[in-house]
Design a protein around this motif. Structure first.
Motif, PDB file in Angstrom:
ATOM      1  N   SER A  98       0.840  -1.199   0.000  1.00 52.41           N
ATOM      2  CA  SER A  98       0.000   0.000   0.000  1.00 52.41           C
ATOM      3  C   SER A  98       0.877   1.252   0.000  1.00 52.41           C
ATOM      4  CB  SER A  98      -0.892   0.009   1.242  1.00 52.41           C
ATOM      5  OG  SER A  98      -0.087   0.176   2.404  1.00 52.41           O
ATOM      6  N   ARG A  99       0.236   2.405  -0.066  1.00 49.28           N
ATOM      7  CA  ARG A  99       0.976   3.660  -0.004  1.00 49.28           C
ATOM      8  C   ARG A  99       1.660   3.830   1.347  1.00 49.28           C
ATOM      9  NH1 ARG A  99      -2.520   8.578  -1.309  1.00 49.28           N
ATOM     10  NH2 ARG A  99      -4.015   7.497   0.023  1.00 49.28           N
ATOM     11  N   THR A 100       1.024   3.324   2.401  1.00 41.71           N
ATOM     12  CA  THR A 100       1.645   3.408   3.723  1.00 41.71           C
ATOM     13  C   THR A 100       2.906   2.549   3.776  1.00 41.71           C
ATOM     14  OG1 THR A 100      -0.520   3.760   4.758  1.00 41.71           O
ATOM     15  CG2 THR A 100       1.290   3.093   6.197  1.00 41.71           C
ATOM     16  N   ASP A 117       6.251   4.469  14.455  1.00 41.82           N
ATOM     17  CA  ASP A 117       5.050   3.776  14.922  1.00 41.82           C
ATOM     18  C   ASP A 117       4.163   3.258  13.798  1.00 41.82           C
ATOM     19  OD1 ASP A 117       5.708   4.200  17.597  1.00 41.82           O
ATOM     20  OD2 ASP A 117       4.747   6.172  17.623  1.00 41.82           O
ATOM     21  N   VAL A 118       4.597   3.425  12.549  1.00 38.34           N
ATOM     22  CA  VAL A 118       3.770   2.938  11.443  1.00 38.34           C
ATOM     23  C   VAL A 118       3.779   1.413  11.393  1.00 38.34           C
ATOM     24  CG1 VAL A 118       3.557   2.859   8.923  1.00 38.34           C
ATOM     25  CG2 VAL A 118       4.002   5.038  10.070  1.00 38.34           C
ATOM     26  N   ALA A 119       4.950   0.820  11.608  1.00 37.93           N
ATOM     27  CA  ALA A 119       5.046  -0.645  11.670  1.00 37.93           C
ATOM     28  C   ALA A 119       5.454  -1.025  13.083  1.00 37.93           C
ATOM     29  CB  ALA A 119       6.066  -1.164  10.655  1.00 37.93           C
ATOM     30  N   VAL A 120       4.628  -1.788  13.746  1.00 41.15           N
ATOM     31  CA  VAL A 120       4.900  -2.171  15.128  1.00 41.15           C
ATOM     32  C   VAL A 120       4.976  -3.687  15.232  1.00 41.15           C
ATOM     33  CG1 VAL A 120       3.837  -0.099  16.088  1.00 41.15           C
ATOM     34  CG2 VAL A 120       2.435  -2.125  15.693  1.00 41.15           C
ATOM     35  N   GLN A 130      -2.288   1.153   8.562  1.00 40.50           N
ATOM     36  CA  GLN A 130      -2.580   1.938   7.368  1.00 40.50           C
ATOM     37  C   GLN A 130      -3.018   3.352   7.741  1.00 40.50           C
ATOM     38  OE1 GLN A 130      -1.959   0.920   4.183  1.00 40.50           O
ATOM     39  NE2 GLN A 130      -0.977  -0.755   5.297  1.00 40.50           N
ATOM     40  N   LEU A 131      -2.417   4.333   7.090  1.00 40.60           N
ATOM     41  CA  LEU A 131      -2.740   5.729   7.339  1.00 40.60           C
ATOM     42  C   LEU A 131      -3.822   6.215   6.390  1.00 40.60           C
ATOM     43  CD1 LEU A 131       0.857   7.222   7.728  1.00 40.60           C
ATOM     44  CD2 LEU A 131      -0.611   6.218   9.491  1.00 40.60           C
ATOM     45  N   ASP A 197      -5.393   1.836  11.201  1.00 41.63           N
ATOM     46  CA  ASP A 197      -5.319   2.428  12.536  1.00 41.63           C
ATOM     47  C   ASP A 197      -4.483   3.694  12.488  1.00 41.63           C
ATOM     48  OD1 ASP A 197      -4.132   1.248  15.784  1.00 41.63           O
ATOM     49  OD2 ASP A 197      -5.524   2.817  15.226  1.00 41.63           O
ATOM     50  N   ALA A 198      -4.900   4.623  11.639  1.00 35.03           N
ATOM     51  CA  ALA A 198      -4.092   5.829  11.457  1.00 35.03           C
ATOM     52  C   ALA A 198      -3.930   6.625  12.734  1.00 35.03           C
ATOM     53  CB  ALA A 198      -4.730   6.710  10.376  1.00 35.03           C
ATOM     54  N   ALA A 199      -4.966   6.698  13.539  1.00 34.80           N
ATOM     55  CA  ALA A 199      -4.902   7.529  14.731  1.00 34.80           C
ATOM     56  C   ALA A 199      -3.854   7.024  15.694  1.00 34.80           C
ATOM     57  CB  ALA A 199      -6.270   7.565  15.413  1.00 34.80           C
ATOM     58  N   ALA A 200      -3.623   5.714  15.755  1.00 35.37           N
ATOM     59  CA  ALA A 200      -2.696   5.137  16.707  1.00 35.37           C
ATOM     60  C   ALA A 200      -1.247   5.509  16.408  1.00 35.37           C
ATOM     61  CB  ALA A 200      -2.822   3.620  16.734  1.00 35.37           C
ATOM     62  N   THR A 201      -0.961   5.971  15.225  1.00 34.51           N
ATOM     63  CA  THR A 201       0.408   6.317  14.866  1.00 34.51           C
ATOM     64  C   THR A 201       0.801   7.688  15.374  1.00 34.51           C
ATOM     65  OG1 THR A 201      -0.198   7.390  12.792  1.00 34.51           O
ATOM     66  CG2 THR A 201       0.168   5.017  12.730  1.00 34.51           C
ATOM     67  N   GLY A 202      -0.182   8.491  15.747  1.00 31.15           N
ATOM     68  CA  GLY A 202       0.117   9.824  16.190  1.00 31.15           C
ATOM     69  C   GLY A 202       0.487  10.762  15.066  1.00 31.15           C
TER      70      GLY A 202
END
Length: 205
Positions: A98-100, A117-120, A130-131, A197-202
């Motif tokens: 994906s683009r993320t 935090d994008v890949a955990v 995914q953002l 979970d875009a919000a979780a990345t901050g």
């Protein structure tokens, strides 16, 4: 000797990053039995191409050389983007790309504080969060800011014709190998999945 500032503002670098991740290219490879070895060969081939592009564009000295900085980066990012798509295909994972993923693979080593935090890690695998489009644009802008600071050094090398071109070429080679390493790090973890979970990345603005 007077040195002129880099003409490209941070916004233009961020915009170039958005453009390069806006499209995930079709892979030019297919799944193979031993993807690790194939990915290693592919990475070194792409690194050589990136080094050739960077070295050639860095040859013009002075202000003319400085004007090539952003086109240089964009062409290298395109080479790296295709490499990432091809590596995913070697592992039989093209459908996941994906683009993320692309943003993370291309710039994780250059802007770790933005993309950490994008890949955990979840157990033995990495989960890519995914953002949203808005979060991707925000992340690209922040990555652009980090990359822009590096442009000062790259632009300065344009004032040293041959030695500067060699240094820029060597950096492009190393940089491309780091992109490949990030992609393989994701793919060689068991059953990588993605979560919206875009919000979780901050990274949301």
């Amino acid at each position: 000797m007077h040195r002129e500032p880099v003409p490209e503002p941070v916004g233009e670098v961020g915009g170039a990053i958005e453009r390069v991740i806006s499209d995930v290219p079709a892979a030019r490879t297919h799944q193979v039995e031993h993807p690790h070895e194939a990915a290693e060969r592919l990475a070194r081939s792409a690194a050589k191409r990136a080094a050739l592009v960077a070295g050639s564009l860095a040859l013009p000295p002075g202000p003319l050389g400085i004007l090539t900085v952003l086109p240089d980066l964009y062409l290298i990012w395109q080479t790296q983007r295709q490499m990432v798509a091809d590596i995913f295909a070697l592992y039989g994972r093209s459908a996941e790309l994906s683009r993320t993923h692309m943003l993370y693979c291309l710039f994780r080593h250059a802007a770790s504080h933005v993309l950490r935090d994008v890949a955990v890690r979840s157990g033995q695998r990495f989960v890519v969060r995914q953002l949203s489009s808005r979060a991707l644009a925000s992340a690209a802008g922040r990555v652009g800011s980090a990359v822009s600071r590096r442009l000062l050094g790259r632009a300065a090398s344009r004032w040293i014709p041959i030695a500067g071109a060699a240094a820029v070429s060597a950096y492009a080679y190393w940089d491309t190998l780091q992109v490949a390493r990030t992609a393989r790090r994701l793919l060689e973890s068991p059953a990588n999945t993605s979560e919206p979970d875009a919000a979780a990345t901050g990274l949301e603005a």
